[in-house]
Design a protein around this motif. Structure first.
Motif: not given
Length: 450
Positions: A292-294, A360-366, A375-377, A410-417
């Protein structure tokens, strides 16, 4: 017998006693008795001395003043003549140049205390200069309260009743109260969203703020968010009561509400019917829920115990739903953005099960993308849940998921979708990166969703 020289002294002393010296009544010689008399105080003499001291002090002060003024004039003349010879002028001291006592107190104009004092002073000045200020202020809050109550027709007070037996087999009813919001209604049913677990209760009873009451049944419950959907049959309300029930007007997704004035209604203090006013101070994405990501809406309102209800803006839009799980260990009132719950609401109301991956994840840290060109994303795995499809597929903490089937992540929100669009039982090919032997390696696996 005295054998010492004291005898001579004693004899000498007796020889000097006059022959006619008598004795007093006590038998002691008269010359030994002495009468001590206090010397009389000369008050006039003391007064003259004090007067002379005062006169001398006055004369000394006058002479010192005259001498000081004379020296000051001489010094000023010399300074003036020297500056005049140099073509300069001596500026005169003005009243503005004088330092007042309050100027001697150091003040930090950038401090919060100083700014608060300025605000308080402005408020006091406004009310003192405007006799109608208090009336206008009360009128403003009265109008705001009336408006918020008009928008409360979508609110529902919910009572859950659980029946249990005590040690003598007597039935005991345990009651809990919370608030919910009407998310949809049609001619046959009314769906209500709330942050409460009704899975183990015996009865759910709803009281609509617009009027009317009826029993409800649980439609679906999400353990990860603590959100439930309950349903009331439209036939259990009269026609007038049904028509008075309002439906939440949800604010559009992707909107930023920072700095917006809001009202918290429902049970933000933990008591039904409570109402708070405040402002949104921030919005943050949370990733502490599995799959989840809210976005959490933070306010400057102090939350009560077990708060519930909704946040609305001054246009009547429902921004978020309040729940204890979204407090994030802070004392401020928080809510989850309601527009982001559309998939969850659809899943719960359709009574279908959502797909489960288990991370439980998040975007790859910059910093990781800057340190490594490999690693790009992607999605950085904070935690791979125990006995989850992800863990059984070999996904571990610290891995980076880069592909979901043929889609680049690319992002965690895309994975959730992508996960929301999948179904339980789907087989997904996963590409991920793992760091070992001082480098990142690309790996592949297959995961069967539950």
């Amino acid at each position: 017998m005295n054998t010492s020289g004291d005898y001579g002294k004693e004899k000498k002393n007796t020889e000097n006693i006059p022959e006619n010296a008598g004795t007093g009544e006590s038998g002691s010689p008269d010359f030994i008795r002495e009468n001590l008399k206090n010397r009389p105080v000369n008050r006039r003499k003391i007064a003259r001395r004090l007067a002379m001291t005062a006169v001398r002090a006055v004369v000394f002060g006058a002479v010192a003043c005259v001498v000081f003024m004379g020296i000051e004039r001489i010094v000023n003349r010399r300074i003036t003549s020297e500056q005049a010879a140099q073509g300069g002028t001596v500026p005169e001291n003005s009243a503005q140049d004088e330092m007042l006592p309050e100027d001697m107190i150091a003040t930090d104009k950038d401090s919060e205390l100083f700014r608060q004092r300025e605000i308080d002073q402005s408020i006091r000045s406004y009310f003192s200069d405007n006799s109608s200020g208090i009336t206008e202020y009360n009128g403003m809050y009265s109008a705001l309260r009336s408006y918020v109550r008009e928008q409360s027709n979508c609110l529902v007070d919910i009572e859950s009743i659980s029946v249990s037996d005590n040690w003598i087999a007597e039935e005991i009813e345990n009651e809990d109260r919370t608030s919910g919001v009407v998310i949809s209604k049609n001619t046959s049913e009314i769906d209500i969203l709330t942050c409460f677990d009704f899975s183990d209760v015996d009865r759910v009873y709803c009281e609509f703020r617009s009027g009317g009451a009826a029993d409800a049944k649980l439609v679906g419950y999400d353990e990860r968010t603590g959100i439930s959907v309950i349903r009331v049959a439209a036939a259990d309300l009269s026609k007038k009561e049904y028509e008075a029930v309002g439906e939440a007007k949800i604010a559009p997704s992707g909107s930023s509400f920072e700095g917006k004035p809001i009202a918290a209604i429902g049970s933000p203090s933990g008591a039904a019917g409570s109402m708070y006013y405040g402002m949104i101070v921030g919005m943050q994405s949370i990733n502490n829920m599995i799959d989840r990501q809210y976005t959490i809406i933070d306010t400057d309102i102090i939350a009560g115990e077990n708060p519930s209800g909704i946040l609305i803006d001054l246009s009547g839009n429902v921004l978020g739903i309040i729940g204890a799980k979204f407090k994030d260990n802070t004392s401020a009132l928080c809510a989850v953005q309601l527009s982001e719950l559309s998939y969850l609401i659809e899943t719960l109301t359709s009574e279908r099960k959502s797909a489960y991956f288990g991370i439980r994840g998040t975007d790859v840290p910059s910093g990781m993308t800057e340190d490594s060109s490999d690693i790009s994303s992607g999605v950085y795995v904070i935690q791979s849940a125990a006995d989850s499809p992800a863990l059984r597929a070999g996904i571990q903490n610290g891995d980076i998921i880069t592909n979901w089937g043929l889609d680049s992540i690319m992002k965690y929100s895309q994975f959730v979708k992508n996960l929301q669009e999948a179904q339980p039982g789907d087989q997904i090919n996963i590409t991920y990166m793992r760091y070992y032997d001082n480098t990142w390696h690309k790996l592949h696996t297959t995961c069967i969703l539950e």
